[in-house]
Design an enzyme around this catalytic site. Sequence first.
Site, mmCIF file in Angstrom:
data_model
loop_
_atom_site.group_PDB
_atom_site.id
_atom_site.type_symbol
_atom_site.label_atom_id
_atom_site.label_comp_id
_atom_site.label_asym_id
_atom_site.label_seq_id
_atom_site.Cartn_x
_atom_site.Cartn_y
_atom_site.Cartn_z
ATOM 1 N N ARG A 78 0.848 -1.198 0.000
ATOM 2 C CA ARG A 78 0.000 0.000 0.000
ATOM 3 C C ARG A 78 0.876 1.238 0.000
ATOM 4 O O ARG A 78 2.094 1.172 0.181
ATOM 5 C CB ARG A 78 -0.891 0.013 1.240
ATOM 6 C CG ARG A 78 -0.076 -0.104 2.508
ATOM 7 C CD ARG A 78 -0.735 0.367 3.773
ATOM 8 N NE ARG A 78 0.120 0.038 4.917
ATOM 9 C CZ ARG A 78 1.204 0.704 5.265
ATOM 10 N NH1 ARG A 78 1.600 1.757 4.569
ATOM 11 N NH2 ARG A 78 1.919 0.334 6.311
ATOM 12 N N TYR A 82 5.777 2.961 7.552
ATOM 13 C CA TYR A 82 5.561 1.875 8.500
ATOM 14 C C TYR A 82 4.332 2.149 9.370
ATOM 15 O O TYR A 82 4.089 3.290 9.786
ATOM 16 C CB TYR A 82 6.780 1.713 9.420
ATOM 17 C CG TYR A 82 7.936 1.005 8.777
ATOM 18 C CD1 TYR A 82 7.916 -0.378 8.568
ATOM 19 C CD2 TYR A 82 9.065 1.719 8.371
ATOM 20 C CE1 TYR A 82 8.984 -1.024 7.973
ATOM 21 C CE2 TYR A 82 10.138 1.077 7.774
ATOM 22 C CZ TYR A 82 10.088 -0.296 7.577
ATOM 23 O OH TYR A 82 11.146 -0.939 6.985
ATOM 24 N N THR A 83 3.587 1.103 9.647
ATOM 25 C CA THR A 83 2.510 1.221 10.603
ATOM 26 C C THR A 83 2.427 -0.066 11.418
ATOM 27 O O THR A 83 3.035 -1.081 11.075
ATOM 28 C CB THR A 83 1.159 1.522 9.923
ATOM 29 O OG1 THR A 83 0.207 1.926 10.918
ATOM 30 C CG2 THR A 83 0.616 0.308 9.191
ATOM 31 N N ALA A 150 -4.880 5.398 11.284
ATOM 32 C CA ALA A 150 -3.989 5.342 10.128
ATOM 33 C C ALA A 150 -4.805 5.023 8.879
ATOM 34 O O ALA A 150 -5.812 4.319 8.938
ATOM 35 C CB ALA A 150 -2.922 4.271 10.337
ATOM 36 N N ILE A 151 -4.348 5.548 7.753
ATOM 37 C CA ILE A 151 -5.015 5.308 6.475
ATOM 38 C C ILE A 151 -3.953 4.929 5.447
ATOM 39 O O ILE A 151 -2.934 5.615 5.316
ATOM 40 C CB ILE A 151 -5.788 6.550 6.007
ATOM 41 C CG1 ILE A 151 -6.927 6.866 6.988
ATOM 42 C CG2 ILE A 151 -6.342 6.356 4.591
ATOM 43 C CD1 ILE A 151 -7.660 8.159 6.698
ATOM 44 N N ALA A 165 -7.274 2.016 9.949
ATOM 45 C CA ALA A 165 -7.103 1.347 11.241
ATOM 46 C C ALA A 165 -7.377 2.382 12.327
ATOM 47 O O ALA A 165 -6.801 3.469 12.315
ATOM 48 C CB ALA A 165 -5.696 0.783 11.389
ATOM 49 N N CYS A 181 4.418 5.955 10.457
ATOM 50 C CA CYS A 181 4.215 6.779 9.255
ATOM 51 C C CYS A 181 5.339 7.792 9.058
ATOM 52 O O CYS A 181 5.145 8.829 8.405
ATOM 53 C CB CYS A 181 2.860 7.478 9.302
ATOM 54 S SG CYS A 181 1.485 6.314 9.394
#
EC number: 2.3.1.181
Length: 220
Positions: A78, A82-83, A150-151, A165, A181
């Site tokens: 995606r 980092y997430t 987060a997107i 999320a 991020c």
Amino acid sequence: MHSIAPTAQIIEWRTTPELVPYPEALAEMEARAEAIHAGEANELVWFLEHPPLYTAGTSAHQEDLVDPDRFPVYDAGRGGQYTYHGPGQRTVYLMLDLKNRGRDVRAYVHNLEEWVIRTLALLGIKGERRDGRVGIWVVREDGREDKISAIGVRVRRWVTFHGIAINVAPDLSHFGGIVPCGISEHGVTSLADLGVDISMDELDRLLKQTFSEVFSGPTE
């Protein structure tokens, strides 16, 4: 070969109660997106949780993986950096057909943000966008800005996958293994951290309620 009716007419809602391994979720998204593109499946909004893990987006910087041995790390494919995903975080993956929704990826991301903002508002939380910082943020009483959602999206042949999320009640220390991020000057928060006690089922209900306010097209 005959295809089914246009996929934007019906949205399937799915909730998986057990923790879903990331590779399994990625494979399911890939397969569903392909089937939607082929006209062989309806759109899908999938509510789930993952075991503790980190994912790397296409813009991830290796130095932002502070503790690579803490949890498994997966290449997500995606956008973004980092997430963290883990128990207590509501992850929602959306496989929508943008051919029937305006073919506008920027508008789609804006709608994802708006979806989260409207849902948080029902809980008395003011979620905000920030230029140059993907996701949804809240301003704390001391002025600090923390990320609550987060997107990250990917679009292939106008079909979306990945999604959002929302931190409900995760272990916030788990975010310490990465620079979320790529943003080190701001923190991470959760609904529980903000004093909101809510079940996943109730949050899902609110998300379904606000979805139809933001995304055009009939839902089921």
